[in-house]
Design an enzyme around this catalytic site. Structure first.
Site, PDB file in Angstrom:
ATOM      1  N   MET A  76     -49.472   2.848  -7.554  1.00 44.66           N
ATOM      2  CA  MET A  76     -48.325   3.646  -7.987  1.00 44.66           C
ATOM      3  C   MET A  76     -48.483   3.923  -9.466  1.00 44.66           C
ATOM      4  O   MET A  76     -48.894   3.059 -10.219  1.00 44.66           O
ATOM      5  CB  MET A  76     -47.026   2.875  -7.811  1.00 44.66           C
ATOM      6  CG  MET A  76     -46.673   2.547  -6.386  1.00 44.66           C
ATOM      7  SD  MET A  76     -45.130   1.620  -6.366  1.00 44.66           S
ATOM      8  CE  MET A  76     -43.935   2.935  -6.414  1.00 44.66           C
ATOM      9  N   CYS A  77     -48.162   5.141  -9.861  1.00 38.25           N
ATOM     10  CA  CYS A  77     -48.215   5.380 -11.307  1.00 38.25           C
ATOM     11  C   CYS A  77     -47.177   6.409 -11.690  1.00 38.25           C
ATOM     12  O   CYS A  77     -47.481   7.573 -11.889  1.00 38.25           O
ATOM     13  CB  CYS A  77     -49.592   5.836 -11.750  1.00 38.25           C
ATOM     14  SG  CYS A  77     -50.165   7.305 -10.939  1.00 38.25           S
ATOM     15  N   LEU A  78     -45.966   6.004 -11.750  1.00 36.86           N
ATOM     16  CA  LEU A  78     -44.931   6.928 -12.211  1.00 36.86           C
ATOM     17  C   LEU A  78     -43.883   6.183 -13.007  1.00 36.86           C
ATOM     18  O   LEU A  78     -43.831   4.951 -12.972  1.00 36.86           O
ATOM     19  CB  LEU A  78     -44.301   7.685 -11.039  1.00 36.86           C
ATOM     20  CG  LEU A  78     -43.310   6.935 -10.158  1.00 36.86           C
ATOM     21  CD1 LEU A  78     -42.516   7.913  -9.349  1.00 36.86           C
ATOM     22  CD2 LEU A  78     -44.041   5.975  -9.239  1.00 36.86           C
ATOM     23  N   ARG A 128     -46.240   4.122 -16.143  1.00 34.40           N
ATOM     24  CA  ARG A 128     -47.230   4.869 -16.905  1.00 34.40           C
ATOM     25  C   ARG A 128     -47.288   4.358 -18.332  1.00 34.40           C
ATOM     26  O   ARG A 128     -46.265   4.058 -18.941  1.00 34.40           O
ATOM     27  CB  ARG A 128     -46.875   6.359 -16.915  1.00 34.40           C
ATOM     28  CG  ARG A 128     -46.899   6.985 -15.547  1.00 34.40           C
ATOM     29  CD  ARG A 128     -46.011   8.189 -15.528  1.00 34.40           C
ATOM     30  NE  ARG A 128     -46.453   9.126 -16.544  1.00 34.40           N
ATOM     31  CZ  ARG A 128     -47.172  10.204 -16.257  1.00 34.40           C
ATOM     32  NH1 ARG A 128     -47.470  10.470 -15.017  1.00 34.40           N
ATOM     33  NH2 ARG A 128     -47.548  11.016 -17.202  1.00 34.40           N
TER      34      ARG A 128
END
Lengths: 515, 153
Positions: B89-91, B95
């Site tokens: 996941m990268c939000l 980030r």
């Protein structure tokens, strides 16, 4: 190279550099030119030719890191006075406005608070310099440390953390993420930008240095008339007044202090005489086409109806196009239904449908052949230019040998170096003349261009040939070689002046449209 | 990893224990405190209800100056979780340019829960799933339940 002296009639002072030097870097400045420049004497010597600005050359100036820093500082100081803000805040504001000081000053006068807020400066940045303090009962929200002797820091926004954490945060941002102008306060959700004074207070020298390098980088990146030299490890930036919208009229090749020639418009290697947009198109076409084009040319035909490319890998002459279901004969390209019963033996060469189809086929082949014609010559010069690099290295060896075997002095063998450099320049130019020619629509000027191209090519090949000669003959060829070198350079100048003039006047017609 | 970072992780673990978000269980190994295992029940009001998901939270050496790294060990049909063996996941908070050092893991856990109830198709890692979520919610929910049945029981 001393570009200042060579290319600028009036050297640009730091003051000028500060100001927005929009259009006064003269593309129009031809004053020191006769219009019969094309006939520029074959008798004239290099020293007479080079110091004058040629038509294809543009004004530019190379800046070293120290000058870039100075001009940045000057600009900050100037705007700082106008706005009545301290230099640190002014720097942030200027960066926020991408160094467009007119727009900044304008808007600052209109809606001061709003602008300060959006640049992350909030309220008054003018009072109280940043300082490190000890606060009673403080717990750092990052490392959870507390204690009465903990040094803490906060900017005006009041998000206070211990100095170690603040420092570590800045370290991560600068070292790992390469940020400088946009480092925000570590506080949750806070958009305030860390100003350079706060930063200087907190971090060690090595990091501060890196920070300023990064800041300087954003300065050049943000300025429309500045560009970094793209050569590896080069620290210089070049200033040039040519704007993006002018790039269809001029090819602004600049020459960095590090000796690299590049295009100010697109940062690619020098690609005169072809304009940037055309270069971009050509490179894309080559990347897409060149490898496969040859094979396609040799092994395929197009469907006469939808022009899909078809490879016949066996079977009979009765073809059914997979795409449009058109049925045709592979031999004569005519419609299959007109073939009657002569299934395996096509003898219908005279039929109209076959004739038309072959005609269309020939046209499509022709365009491919045309592309390959130009591409092969382009690629050949590119390849030769690479070989010339090898020659250059060999030249150095040859020069050494010549000095040893003939007792010639260092200065007496420089002609080889000059010749090999001329070769490289000319090949680079020749290469791009072929991309240029590919997109050029015929008019009464193209013939002159092609003649120039041919002359330069011959001159280059003649000179190139001399390099193949064994070392013992080279000495005797010195005068001849120097002549040929000078001739190559002149042919190149003539070609480039002609293409640049016509480009400037919009005389070239291209067979493609450019955005 | 610095002593400060370890101290911070320990403290965060303590806070998580005292106030674990509902439907979550954290497995913490003191010998390897930079890798947390989280067991998460699909929220009742979401199509993931009934599923049990295993997540891993890895703390980078630079923690808390860099965000923790979250990965789903259980396959999940979700626009914001990569559909590969990483399940990354990268939000938002996760980030590097959004994360701020005072942010806490518990906020990350809450973010994950929120995203299961309401995915964010505008910042998706799986564009096709995001598209389906926006255009054809029924099909999306059917696929989610299908995957829950297959992988998350």
């Amino acid at each position: 190279m001393d570009s200042d002296d060579d290319f600028n009639s009036s050297p640009v002072s730091d003051e000028d550099f500060m100001g927005d030097q929009d259009s006064d870097v003269g593309l129009e400045d031809d004053s020191d030119f006769d219009m019969d420049q094309d006939d520029v004497g074959f008798e004239t010597h290099d020293k007479d030719i080079f110091p004058t600005k040629q038509h294809y050359e543009v004004d530019f100036k190379v800046y070293d890191p120290r000058q870039i820093q100075a001009s940045q500082d000057n600009q900050i100081a100037e705007v700082s006075q106008i706005l009545g803000q301290p230099p640190e805040a002014t720097a942030i504001l200027l960066r926020h406005y991408r160094w467009n000081k007119e727009r900044l000053i304008d808007q600052y006068m209109d809606k001061r608070e709003e602008i300060l807020e959006s640049a992350g400066l909030g309220e008054t940045a003018a009072s109280n310099p940043p300082k490190v303090v000890k606060v009673k009962g403080f717990v750092c929200d990052i490392c959870c440390e507390d204690g009465p002797n903990l040094d803490t820091f906060a900017m005006k926004c009041g998000h206070r953390f211990c100095v170690d954490c603040y420092r570590q945060y800045l370290y991560t941002k600068i070292k790992d993420e390469g940020e400088a102008a946009q480092i925000r306060c570590p506080g949750d959700g806070c958009n305030r930008i860390v100003d350079s004074k706060s930063l200087d207070l907190l971090v060690a020298d090595d990091l501060r240095e890196r920070y300023h390098v990064l800041l300087t980088r954003t300065y050049v990146d943000d300025k429309e008339n500045l560009r970094w030299c793209p050569a590896p490890n080069c620290v210089y930036a070049v200033e040039c007044g040519v704007k993006d919208k002018e790039l269809m009229r001029v090819v602004p090749t600049v020459h960095c202090e590090c000796s690299h020639f590049f295009c100010f418009g697109c940062s690619l290697n020098d690609h005169q005489p072809a304009p940037c947009a055309l270069v971009k198109k050509w490179l894309k076409k080559c990347a897409d086409d060149s490898e496969t084009a040859n094979w396609i040319s040799a092994n395929t035909k197009e469907c006469p109806k939808c022009y899909s490319t078809i490879e016949k890998n066996g079977g009979c002459n009765h073809m059914t196009c997979r795409k449009c279901r058109h049925e045709f004969c592979w031999m004569c390209m005519g419609v299959w239904s007109e073939h009657g019963t002569s299934w395996y033996n096509c003898n219908r060469f005279e039929e109209k449908s076959g004739y038309d189809a072959r005609d269309a086929q020939a046209k499509s082949r022709q365009s491919l052949e045309r592309y390959l014609h130009y591409y092969n010559r382009y690629a050949n010069h590119e390849q030769s230019a690479k070989l010339d690099k090898d020659i250059y290295l060999k030249t150095e060896k040859k020069m050494q040998q010549l000095q040893n075997t003939t007792g010639m002095s260092w200065i007496e063998v420089q002609y080889l170096d000059t010749a090999s450099q001329a070769l490289q320049h000319c090949r680079q130019t020749l290469k791009w003349t072929y991309a240029f020619a590919y997109y050029l629509a015929r008019n009464n000027l193209t013939e002159i261009f092609e003649d120039n191209q041919k002359d330069l090519e011959m001159a280059v090949e003649n000179l190139s040939e001399m390099f193949e000669k064994p070392i013992d003959q080279l000495q005797g060829l010195k005068v001849d070689m120097m002549d040929k070198t000078a001739y190559c350079n002149k042919r190149r100048i003539i070609l480039l002046n002609d293409t640049a003039d016509n480009l400037k006047q919009g005389n070239w017609e291209f067979n493609v449209s450019f955005p | 990893m610095s002593a400060g970072a370890k101290k911070r992780i320990m403290r965060e673990y303590g806070e998580c224990m005292a106030d674990t978000p509902p439907g979550m269980k954290i497995n913490f190994d003191e010998r390897n405190m930079t890798k947390w295992e989280v067991l998460l029940d699909g929220p009742d009001q979401s199509p993931y209800a009934g599923g049990h998901f295993k997540l891993e939270i890895n703390f980078p050496n630079e923690y808390p100056f860099k965000p923790p790294v979250v990965s789903f060990k259980t396959k999940i049909y979700h626009p914001n979780v990569s559909n590969d063996d990483k399940g990354s996941m990268c939000l938002g908070l996760l980030r590097a340019d959004e994360w701020k050092p005072p942010n806490k893991v518990v906020a990350v856990l809450r973010l994950i829960q929120t995203l299961m109830i309401e995915p964010n198709p505008d910042d998706a890692i799986e564009p096709s799933i995001a598209n389906e979520y926006k255009e054809n919610r029924k099909e999306f929910e059917k696929n989610v339940k299908d995957w829950v049945k297959r992988y998350a029981k």
